[in-house]
Every structure is written in structure tokens, then in C-alpha cells.
Design a protein around this motif. Sequence first.
Motif, PDB file in Angstrom:
ATOM      1  N   MET A   1       0.847  -1.198   0.000  1.00 28.92           N
ATOM      2  CA  MET A   1       0.000   0.000   0.000  1.00 28.92           C
ATOM      3  C   MET A   1       0.883   1.249   0.000  1.00 28.92           C
ATOM      4  O   MET A   1       2.071   1.186   0.266  1.00 28.92           O
ATOM      5  CB  MET A   1      -0.914  -0.006   1.236  1.00 28.92           C
ATOM      6  CG  MET A   1      -0.154   0.131   2.544  1.00 28.92           C
ATOM      7  SD  MET A   1      -1.253   0.434   3.950  1.00 28.92           S
ATOM      8  CE  MET A   1      -0.080   1.068   5.140  1.00 28.92           C
ATOM      9  N   ARG A   2       0.224   2.393  -0.295  1.00 26.32           N
ATOM     10  CA  ARG A   2       0.981   3.641  -0.409  1.00 26.32           C
ATOM     11  C   ARG A   2       1.106   4.360   0.946  1.00 26.32           C
ATOM     12  O   ARG A   2       0.208   4.270   1.787  1.00 26.32           O
ATOM     13  CB  ARG A   2       0.264   4.585  -1.386  1.00 26.32           C
ATOM     14  CG  ARG A   2       0.081   4.016  -2.774  1.00 26.32           C
ATOM     15  CD  ARG A   2      -0.946   4.812  -3.565  1.00 26.32           C
ATOM     16  NE  ARG A   2      -2.261   4.775  -2.924  1.00 26.32           N
ATOM     17  CZ  ARG A   2      -3.333   5.438  -3.357  1.00 26.32           C
ATOM     18  NH1 ARG A   2      -3.252   6.206  -4.432  1.00 26.32           N
ATOM     19  NH2 ARG A   2      -4.483   5.345  -2.731  1.00 26.32           N
ATOM     20  N   GLU A  17       6.024   2.404  -0.989  1.00 19.37           N
ATOM     21  CA  GLU A  17       5.199   1.218  -0.767  1.00 19.37           C
ATOM     22  C   GLU A  17       5.578   0.628   0.589  1.00 19.37           C
ATOM     23  O   GLU A  17       6.762   0.438   0.875  1.00 19.37           O
ATOM     24  CB  GLU A  17       5.469   0.178  -1.868  1.00 19.37           C
ATOM     25  CG  GLU A  17       4.697   0.423  -3.159  1.00 19.37           C
ATOM     26  CD  GLU A  17       3.181   0.244  -3.011  1.00 19.37           C
ATOM     27  OE1 GLU A  17       2.751  -0.753  -2.389  1.00 19.37           O
ATOM     28  OE2 GLU A  17       2.436   1.121  -3.492  1.00 19.37           O
ATOM     29  N   GLU A  20       0.833  -3.740   4.296  1.00 16.81           N
ATOM     30  CA  GLU A  20      -0.434  -3.405   4.958  1.00 16.81           C
ATOM     31  C   GLU A  20      -0.341  -3.785   6.433  1.00 16.81           C
ATOM     32  O   GLU A  20       0.246  -4.800   6.777  1.00 16.81           O
ATOM     33  CB  GLU A  20      -1.592  -4.148   4.287  1.00 16.81           C
ATOM     34  CG  GLU A  20      -1.920  -3.535   2.942  1.00 16.81           C
ATOM     35  CD  GLU A  20      -3.262  -3.988   2.387  1.00 16.81           C
ATOM     36  OE1 GLU A  20      -4.070  -4.551   3.151  1.00 16.81           O
ATOM     37  OE2 GLU A  20      -3.482  -3.760   1.187  1.00 16.81           O
ATOM     38  N   ARG A  31      -9.394   2.518   6.987  1.00 12.23           N
ATOM     39  CA  ARG A  31      -9.095   2.947   5.631  1.00 12.23           C
ATOM     40  C   ARG A  31      -9.011   4.468   5.649  1.00 12.23           C
ATOM     41  O   ARG A  31      -9.990   5.142   6.017  1.00 12.23           O
ATOM     42  CB  ARG A  31     -10.234   2.506   4.695  1.00 12.23           C
ATOM     43  CG  ARG A  31     -10.152   3.072   3.278  1.00 12.23           C
ATOM     44  CD  ARG A  31      -8.910   2.569   2.623  1.00 12.23           C
ATOM     45  NE  ARG A  31      -8.841   2.765   1.193  1.00 12.23           N
ATOM     46  CZ  ARG A  31      -7.803   3.356   0.582  1.00 12.23           C
ATOM     47  NH1 ARG A  31      -6.814   3.881   1.285  1.00 12.23           N
ATOM     48  NH2 ARG A  31      -7.754   3.413  -0.720  1.00 12.23           N
ATOM     49  N   ARG A 125      -1.313   7.306   4.651  1.00  7.97           N
ATOM     50  CA  ARG A 125      -1.115   5.945   4.134  1.00  7.97           C
ATOM     51  C   ARG A 125      -2.495   5.341   3.905  1.00  7.97           C
ATOM     52  O   ARG A 125      -3.478   5.781   4.501  1.00  7.97           O
ATOM     53  CB  ARG A 125      -0.291   5.098   5.107  1.00  7.97           C
ATOM     54  CG  ARG A 125      -0.726   5.201   6.557  1.00  7.97           C
ATOM     55  CD  ARG A 125       0.125   4.335   7.467  1.00  7.97           C
ATOM     56  NE  ARG A 125       0.052   4.792   8.853  1.00  7.97           N
ATOM     57  CZ  ARG A 125       0.365   4.028   9.898  1.00  7.97           C
ATOM     58  NH1 ARG A 125       0.770   2.782   9.721  1.00  7.97           N
ATOM     59  NH2 ARG A 125       0.276   4.503  11.122  1.00  7.97           N
ATOM     60  N   ASP A 126      -2.550   4.320   3.059  1.00  3.60           N
ATOM     61  CA  ASP A 126      -3.855   3.762   2.696  1.00  3.60           C
ATOM     62  C   ASP A 126      -4.609   3.191   3.894  1.00  3.60           C
ATOM     63  O   ASP A 126      -5.816   3.377   4.016  1.00  3.60           O
ATOM     64  CB  ASP A 126      -3.677   2.681   1.622  1.00  3.60           C
ATOM     65  CG  ASP A 126      -3.497   3.289   0.235  1.00  3.60           C
ATOM     66  OD1 ASP A 126      -4.338   4.122  -0.145  1.00  3.60           O
ATOM     67  OD2 ASP A 126      -2.512   2.951  -0.454  1.00  3.60           O
ATOM     68  N   TYR A 127      -3.906   2.457   4.740  1.00  4.99           N
ATOM     69  CA  TYR A 127      -4.544   1.819   5.903  1.00  4.99           C
ATOM     70  C   TYR A 127      -3.682   2.024   7.135  1.00  4.99           C
ATOM     71  O   TYR A 127      -2.462   2.140   7.033  1.00  4.99           O
ATOM     72  CB  TYR A 127      -4.698   0.304   5.686  1.00  4.99           C
ATOM     73  CG  TYR A 127      -5.646  -0.058   4.574  1.00  4.99           C
ATOM     74  CD1 TYR A 127      -7.009  -0.212   4.826  1.00  4.99           C
ATOM     75  CD2 TYR A 127      -5.181  -0.235   3.270  1.00  4.99           C
ATOM     76  CE1 TYR A 127      -7.894  -0.530   3.801  1.00  4.99           C
ATOM     77  CE2 TYR A 127      -6.056  -0.544   2.237  1.00  4.99           C
ATOM     78  CZ  TYR A 127      -7.412  -0.688   2.510  1.00  4.99           C
ATOM     79  OH  TYR A 127      -8.280  -0.989   1.497  1.00  4.99           O
ATOM     80  N   TRP A 357      -7.428   9.603  -0.535  1.00  2.00           N
ATOM     81  CA  TRP A 357      -6.758   8.300  -0.567  1.00  2.00           C
ATOM     82  C   TRP A 357      -7.573   7.222  -1.246  1.00  2.00           C
ATOM     83  O   TRP A 357      -7.032   6.247  -1.744  1.00  2.00           O
ATOM     84  CB  TRP A 357      -6.381   7.864   0.858  1.00  2.00           C
ATOM     85  CG  TRP A 357      -5.253   8.695   1.380  1.00  2.00           C
ATOM     86  CD1 TRP A 357      -5.350   9.913   1.987  1.00  2.00           C
ATOM     87  CD2 TRP A 357      -3.853   8.417   1.264  1.00  2.00           C
ATOM     88  NE1 TRP A 357      -4.104  10.406   2.267  1.00  2.00           N
ATOM     89  CE2 TRP A 357      -3.162   9.503   1.841  1.00  2.00           C
ATOM     90  CE3 TRP A 357      -3.109   7.355   0.738  1.00  2.00           C
ATOM     91  CZ2 TRP A 357      -1.764   9.556   1.901  1.00  2.00           C
ATOM     92  CZ3 TRP A 357      -1.722   7.408   0.810  1.00  2.00           C
ATOM     93  CH2 TRP A 357      -1.065   8.490   1.375  1.00  2.00           C
TER      94      TRP A 357
END
Length: 358
Positions: A1-2, A17, A20, A31, A125-127, A357
Motif C-alpha cells: 500500500m501507499r 510502498e 499493509e 481505511r 497511508r492507505d490503511y 486516498w
Amino acid sequence: MRAISIKVGTPGASLVEVPEPQRRKGEVLLRTLYTGICGTDRGLVGNQLSFARPPPGSTSLIIGHEALARVEDVDPGIKLRKGSLVVPMVRRPGKCLNCLIGRQDNCSDGDFVEAGIRGLDGFMRDYFTDDPTYLVRVEDESLGMLAVLTEPLKNIVKAYDVYDLVSRRAITNCRDGSRSCLTVTIAGAGPIGMLFAMMFNSVGMDVKIFSRHDPDGTLSEMASKIGAEYFVREDRSKPIPPSDVFVETSGSPNVAMDGIRALRPNGVAILFGTAPSGSEPVSGQDVIDIVERNITVIGTVDGAKEHYIRALSYLSSWKDSYPGVLKSMITAIVPPEEAPPILAEKPRGEIKSVIKWE
Ligand SMILES: [Zn+2]
């Protein structure tokens, strides 16, 4: 994830990257929907903040402390459910007595961590996973992206509380019991200045707000929608009007002192902005004036969970009472891929940039 991270001690931010996160029992998996960009993020990216610190054992720090997130996974028995919207808190307690009662905003020994700033990864960040203690539920889901303003606004809710407390040392109400005869002058017309303007306008005070320039009239127009009067103060030759309350959001020492000098008897100065440079001499006459006029100078930082909760209810109310104003404060919505250059340099005309996001 980013994720967007910095190497602490080196300027620049990169989109990287990362794995997760794995939710542990008792934690919530979230999220990230939106993260706001503020001056602190730019200070971190520019390597200008001495208190920046990566998590233990790491040299890099995921930044971001203004966020709106959605619950993805949670243990049964917790008030949050899958799909709930939340705002995560920034500061996490240490071991002092203020921290132990949930008032880490008033930490007395500095033994706290702050997500995305010092000692703890942030929300760009994504999560992420988190302890539900530090998640504030967004009850009014119609706020949507505007809930990303909760984190900056909670600082102002706390600052107002401190002002309210110290203002009670003398009669500062008007003949009708309200505060409508009082004037507040706010230095700085960024998002913090504008949110202070809404806060003081909502209690009926006469609000004036200034900054150094307003080339296309945007700030003047926004202030008038809030019911505030905007003026340009290019330099110190323009006097600050006599005020009962002065709020400094720019961090400039000479603006702070000019504002304190313009206070009426029993006046209160709220210092909120910080900047690493500049200086301003304080004269004997300044000290005499502060003493003889019962001036109070407040420094205030961060806010507690109750301030986040109240910030959310102010946002719900202001969304209707100042139509379109909160939305117009968000001047750019960008994907994470486009965020690093915006984090390095503030775009022209920006009030608040937000990273989307999902
Ligand atoms: Zn503490």
C-alpha cells in the motif's frame, strides 16, 4: 500500500510502498479517506522542526496528522462498527498526571508521542490500525470530507475554552450579558485564522482578521461570509485596531507584540502560531502596559478528545450557518501521487490542500 514518508534529518517527502498493517486484537483497522496538509507537515518535509522524531527503531516517519478514516475491521463489543467514520487523535499520552486523565494536550513533562510528527507513524497511508480510545466517531456523516478539518479546529475549541476561563477574572461581558460589544482581532487568514474567526463570530463578538496580502480578494470575501472584517496589513506601519482579544496565528514575534500592545484593559492575547525565526524587543513600557492593564497572554497547543467531539459539532453547525465557507477553505484535492511537491512548497492561493486516498 501507499504511504508518504520522510527521512528525519533530510528534507523531502516520498510516496513509498509499505506492507499493509495487521490488526491485533482490540485494535481497529482503518481505511484512510482524506488527509489534510498543514504548516507542520511542510515544516517536517523541510526538515525545520527540531522535535520531529521517527518511531523507535526506524529512521523514516510516515507523516500526516489531519485525517478522516473509515472503520474496515473491528472486534465485536466496541462502539464502532464496520463503515463508521472516525477522526484519529494526534497526541498519545505519556505518564504524567495530565496524560493519565486524557489531557495529554496539557502534558507536563513532554513524554508523549504525536502521530505523523514525533515518535509515531501518521495517517498519510492507505490503511492504519489504532486503539479505539484515540478514535473520535463522526456522527454527522453528511460532513464527508469537511470532517478532515476536525483536527485543526480542535485546537481552536481548546484555545477558546482557555480564553473563556481567564476572561472570567474581570467583567468582560456586555450590558446584555453577551460578548457582542467585544472586539477580537486575528493575525493570519489561513485555515486556522478563519476557523478562529468563525469561533468568535459564533459567540457574537466583532471579528477583524488581517494578513499581509489578498491579491484576488478571496480572503476578504471569505471573511465577509463569516461576518468578519478583513484588512490587509502589509507591514508594521498599519496599526492593529484596539481589541479585547488578540489572536496570533502567524508565529511572528513582532506581530504578536504589536497585537498585545493594541489590547484594551483586561485584554487577552492568544498565541497559537509558531515560527523558528524573528525577534522583537520587549521594552520597560511594554511590561508596564501589560501589568497596568491586566493583560493575559495565553499560549495554547493541541486539544483533548472532548475538543475533537465539540469540533465535529461546530463543523456540522457551521456547514449550515456559513454556507459554502468550509468547503471553499479546501482549495485543492489531490491524489497521493501528486502530494510530495505540494508538501514541499505551498501552492499559490492555497488555503487548505487535502489528499484523497480512496
Ligand atoms: Zn504527559
